[in-house]
Design a protein around this motif. Sequence first.
Motif, PDB file in Angstrom:
ATOM      1  N   THR A  29      12.202   3.826 -10.420  1.00  0.00           N
ATOM      2  CA  THR A  29      12.859   2.864  -9.380  1.00  0.00           C
ATOM      3  C   THR A  29      13.689   3.899  -8.513  1.00  0.00           C
ATOM      4  O   THR A  29      13.970   5.058  -8.928  1.00  0.00           O
ATOM      5  N   CYS A  30      13.835   3.388  -7.368  1.00  0.00           N
ATOM      6  CA  CYS A  30      14.843   4.271  -6.213  1.00  0.00           C
ATOM      7  C   CYS A  30      16.061   4.504  -6.775  1.00  0.00           C
ATOM      8  O   CYS A  30      16.795   3.688  -7.447  1.00  0.00           O
ATOM      9  N   VAL A  31      16.372   5.770  -6.476  1.00  0.00           N
ATOM     10  CA  VAL A  31      17.771   6.367  -7.107  1.00  0.00           C
ATOM     11  C   VAL A  31      18.944   5.607  -6.539  1.00  0.00           C
ATOM     12  O   VAL A  31      19.889   5.498  -6.948  1.00  0.00           O
ATOM     13  N   TRP A  32      18.704   5.058  -5.197  1.00  0.00           N
ATOM     14  CA  TRP A  32      19.772   4.184  -4.565  1.00  0.00           C
ATOM     15  C   TRP A  32      19.749   2.969  -4.946  1.00  0.00           C
ATOM     16  O   TRP A  32      20.994   2.306  -5.263  1.00  0.00           O
ATOM     17  N   ASP A  33      18.758   2.036  -4.589  1.00  0.00           N
ATOM     18  CA  ASP A  33      18.922   0.360  -4.721  1.00  0.00           C
ATOM     19  C   ASP A  33      18.159   0.102  -6.139  1.00  0.00           C
ATOM     20  O   ASP A  33      18.246  -1.144  -6.325  1.00  0.00           O
ATOM     21  N   GLY A  34      17.429   0.918  -6.664  1.00  0.00           N
ATOM     22  CA  GLY A  34      16.828   0.453  -7.987  1.00  0.00           C
ATOM     23  C   GLY A  34      15.524  -0.272  -7.734  1.00  0.00           C
ATOM     24  O   GLY A  34      15.152  -0.908  -8.938  1.00  0.00           O
ATOM     25  N   VAL A  35      15.052  -0.268  -6.500  1.00  0.00           N
ATOM     26  CA  VAL A  35      13.750  -1.030  -6.266  1.00  0.00           C
ATOM     27  C   VAL A  35      12.474  -0.216  -6.869  1.00  0.00           C
ATOM     28  O   VAL A  35      12.501   0.800  -7.034  1.00  0.00           O
ATOM     29  N   GLY A  36      12.019  -1.085  -7.627  1.00  0.00           N
ATOM     30  CA  GLY A  36      10.651  -0.451  -8.157  1.00  0.00           C
ATOM     31  C   GLY A  36       9.696   0.262  -7.321  1.00  0.00           C
ATOM     32  O   GLY A  36       9.428   0.125  -6.217  1.00  0.00           O
ATOM     33  N   LEU A  37       9.286   1.515  -7.725  1.00  0.00           N
ATOM     34  CA  LEU A  37       8.283   2.457  -6.956  1.00  0.00           C
ATOM     35  C   LEU A  37       7.006   2.521  -7.546  1.00  0.00           C
ATOM     36  O   LEU A  37       6.746   2.678  -8.713  1.00  0.00           O
ATOM     37  N   THR A  41       4.597   4.132  -2.660  1.00  0.00           N
ATOM     38  CA  THR A  41       5.774   3.483  -2.081  1.00  0.00           C
ATOM     39  C   THR A  41       6.724   4.707  -1.976  1.00  0.00           C
ATOM     40  O   THR A  41       7.892   4.226  -1.213  1.00  0.00           O
ATOM     41  N   ALA A  42       6.635   5.758  -3.100  1.00  0.00           N
ATOM     42  CA  ALA A  42       7.994   6.498  -3.327  1.00  0.00           C
ATOM     43  C   ALA A  42       7.975   7.592  -2.435  1.00  0.00           C
ATOM     44  O   ALA A  42       6.889   8.153  -1.932  1.00  0.00           O
ATOM     45  N   ILE A  43       9.179   8.252  -2.180  1.00  0.00           N
ATOM     46  CA  ILE A  43       9.515   9.413  -1.627  1.00  0.00           C
ATOM     47  C   ILE A  43      10.231  10.111  -2.470  1.00  0.00           C
ATOM     48  O   ILE A  43      11.173   9.952  -3.058  1.00  0.00           O
ATOM     49  N   ASP A  44       9.359  11.383  -2.825  1.00  0.00           N
ATOM     50  CA  ASP A  44       9.732  12.448  -3.827  1.00  0.00           C
ATOM     51  C   ASP A  44      11.064  13.314  -3.270  1.00  0.00           C
ATOM     52  O   ASP A  44      10.860  13.716  -2.163  1.00  0.00           O
ATOM     53  N   LEU A  45      12.203  13.140  -3.677  1.00  0.00           N
ATOM     54  CA  LEU A  45      13.095  13.768  -3.403  1.00  0.00           C
ATOM     55  C   LEU A  45      13.393  15.380  -3.837  1.00  0.00           C
ATOM     56  O   LEU A  45      14.413  16.009  -3.565  1.00  0.00           O
ATOM     57  N   GLY A  46      12.608  15.713  -4.486  1.00  0.00           N
ATOM     58  CA  GLY A  46      12.590  17.202  -4.994  1.00  0.00           C
ATOM     59  C   GLY A  46      13.218  17.329  -6.260  1.00  0.00           C
ATOM     60  O   GLY A  46      14.157  16.384  -6.920  1.00  0.00           O
ATOM     61  N   GLU A  47      12.986  18.349  -6.975  1.00  0.00           N
ATOM     62  CA  GLU A  47      13.591  18.735  -8.246  1.00  0.00           C
ATOM     63  C   GLU A  47      15.141  19.021  -7.932  1.00  0.00           C
ATOM     64  O   GLU A  47      15.422  19.581  -6.869  1.00  0.00           O
ATOM     65  N   CYS A  64      12.744   4.979  -2.541  1.00  0.00           N
ATOM     66  CA  CYS A  64      11.934   3.881  -1.424  1.00  0.00           C
ATOM     67  C   CYS A  64      12.434   4.257  -0.190  1.00  0.00           C
ATOM     68  O   CYS A  64      13.121   5.239   0.340  1.00  0.00           O
ATOM     69  N   ARG A  65      11.197   4.008   0.707  1.00  0.00           N
ATOM     70  CA  ARG A  65      11.210   4.694   2.076  1.00  0.00           C
ATOM     71  C   ARG A  65      12.304   3.950   2.859  1.00  0.00           C
ATOM     72  O   ARG A  65      13.263   4.841   3.639  1.00  0.00           O
ATOM     73  N   ARG A  66      12.826   2.931   2.656  1.00  0.00           N
ATOM     74  CA  ARG A  66      13.879   2.102   3.394  1.00  0.00           C
ATOM     75  C   ARG A  66      15.127   2.958   3.279  1.00  0.00           C
ATOM     76  O   ARG A  66      15.964   3.308   3.918  1.00  0.00           O
ATOM     77  N   CYS A  67      15.424   3.139   1.833  1.00  0.00           N
ATOM     78  CA  CYS A  67      16.797   4.095   1.457  1.00  0.00           C
ATOM     79  C   CYS A  67      16.719   5.613   1.959  1.00  0.00           C
ATOM     80  O   CYS A  67      17.602   5.952   2.246  1.00  0.00           O
ATOM     81  N   ALA A 106      10.013   9.293   6.113  1.00  0.00           N
ATOM     82  CA  ALA A 106      10.528   8.127   5.585  1.00  0.00           C
ATOM     83  C   ALA A 106       9.730   6.835   6.642  1.00  0.00           C
ATOM     84  O   ALA A 106       9.764   5.856   5.782  1.00  0.00           O
ATOM     85  N   ARG A 107       9.851   7.094   7.714  1.00  0.00           N
ATOM     86  CA  ARG A 107       9.146   6.086   8.500  1.00  0.00           C
ATOM     87  C   ARG A 107       7.617   5.789   8.536  1.00  0.00           C
ATOM     88  O   ARG A 107       7.190   4.806   8.659  1.00  0.00           O
ATOM     89  N   ARG A 108       6.874   6.616   7.716  1.00  0.00           N
ATOM     90  CA  ARG A 108       5.451   6.382   7.563  1.00  0.00           C
ATOM     91  C   ARG A 108       5.128   5.285   6.771  1.00  0.00           C
ATOM     92  O   ARG A 108       5.609   4.910   5.910  1.00  0.00           O
TER      93      ARG A 108
END
Length: 108
Positions: A29-37, A41-47, A64-67, A106-108
């Motif tokens: 889930t998204c690290v900021w809002d907890g939405v399922g990924l 749909t996910a953006i990898d934020l790196g190690e 998530c892309r929005r966050c 993130a806009r893609r």
Amino acid sequence: MSTAVTAALDLLPLPEFHTLSQDQVRGATCVWDGVGLSSATAIDLGERKLKRVGGRVSWFPRACRRCALEQAMNTLVAHSQTCEQCVDDSNLCPTGSGLVRAVREARR
């Protein structure tokens, strides 16, 4: 994803690790809002590395892309207001350029 975008994503502030759910920590889930990924749909934020008793632990947050877009935009605005190079010529600042690429990703 380019190394410049990856480096810029490393600049995005993350929530405190101890406040995250197991699903956020493991990238389900998204690290900021907890939405399922999903992988689509996910953006990898790196190690990211954490100091723990007995050594360092790696974890791999996703968003998530929005966050990711919101955080990248906020970080870009904050950076560009305090970076002398960005004030003179934003194209010459690797951090600013990387953050712009992160916003585009993130806009893609």
